[in-house]
Write an enzyme that holds these catalytic residues in place. Structure first.
Site, PDB file in Angstrom:
ATOM      1  N   GLU A 290      14.690  56.779  13.473  1.00 17.90           N
ATOM      2  CA  GLU A 290      13.909  59.003  13.064  1.00 17.90           C
ATOM      3  C   GLU A 290      13.696  58.255  11.790  1.00 17.90           C
ATOM      4  O   GLU A 290      12.629  59.418  11.473  1.00 17.90           O
ATOM      5  CB  GLU A 290      15.822  59.369  13.280  1.00 17.90           C
TER       6      GLU A 290
ATOM      7  N   HIS B 297      15.753  52.800  10.725  1.00 19.32           N
ATOM      8  CA  HIS B 297      15.690  53.242  11.537  1.00 19.32           C
ATOM      9  C   HIS B 297      14.577  54.215  12.238  1.00 19.32           C
ATOM     10  O   HIS B 297      13.551  54.488  12.019  1.00 19.32           O
ATOM     11  CB  HIS B 297      16.955  54.396  11.668  1.00 19.32           C
TER      12      HIS B 297
ATOM     13  N   CYS C 207      22.078  58.378  15.089  1.00 17.12           N
ATOM     14  CA  CYS C 207      23.598  57.424  14.060  1.00 17.12           C
ATOM     15  C   CYS C 207      24.152  58.551  12.965  1.00 17.12           C
ATOM     16  O   CYS C 207      23.052  59.549  12.758  1.00 17.12           O
ATOM     17  CB  CYS C 207      23.449  55.965  13.705  1.00 17.12           C
TER      18      CYS C 207
ATOM     19  N   SER D  39      20.419  57.988  21.302  1.00 12.63           N
ATOM     20  CA  SER D  39      22.029  60.109  20.097  1.00 12.63           C
ATOM     21  C   SER D  39      21.956  58.746  18.566  1.00 12.63           C
ATOM     22  O   SER D  39      22.001  57.587  18.213  1.00 12.63           O
ATOM     23  CB  SER D  39      23.235  59.277  21.183  1.00 12.63           C
TER      24      SER D  39
HETATM   25 ZN   LIG Z   1      19.478  55.373  12.500  1.00  9.98          ZN
END
Ligand SMILES: [Zn+2]
Length: 150
Positions: free
Chosen positions: A57, A55, A82, A80
């Site tokens: 992040e 992901h 997950c 936002s």
């Molecule tokens: Zn994520």
């Protein structure tokens, strides 16, 4: 010194645009110190690397490398976070998250706020457009994993 959240978001948004240009999921992120020093940046690489755990992040976090602690850092993400990435924020005690938007997907940011993480939600129209266009054009990619967990 007061940080400009929109300026930090611009770095994450650049990553999202880069991911889009590669044919990937257009979500970007960056890890900064509270003083605004960039530690690492990255974007979702599920399509590019065939790895659903990359992901935005986690990619930015991994690119930042090891630190003795994360109490002086800020995670910036275009969407936002997950549950998986919200878990990363709590696991490493990252005290603040700046979010581009939560209109197209709402992850765990309210849960993070309940646990003392400072959340800044910018509701950035460019981030909304990136995700809206992506979901319209590639619903198969979006629902490949998000759709089953939302
Ligand atoms: Zn994520």
């Amino acid at each position: 010194m007061e940080l400009d959240p929109a300026g930090l978001l611009a770095v994450a948004r650049e990553e999202a645009v880069l991911g889009k240009s590669e044919g990937g999921v257009p979500i970007g992120a960056a890890l900064f110190t509270v003083d605004g020093e960039l530690l690492g940046r990255g974007h979702n690489r599920r399509v590019q690397d065939g790895d659903p755990s990359l992901h935005a992040e986690t990619t930015a976090f991994r690119n930042a490398g090891r630190r003795p602690h994360y109490r002086d850092t800020i995670m910036v993400t275009t969407l936002s976070p997950c549950w998986y990435c919200s878990g990363l924020v709590r696991q490493f005690t990252i005290p603040r998250v700046i979010i581009g938007e939560s209109r197209t997907f709402t992850g765990g940011h309210e849960w993070l706020a309940e646990h003392g993480v400072t959340i800044t939600l910018l509701d950035d129209p460019d981030c909304v457009t990136l995700m809206t266009e992506f979901i319209d054009e590639h619903p198969d990619l979006w629902f490949e994993d998000i759709g089953t967990s939302a």
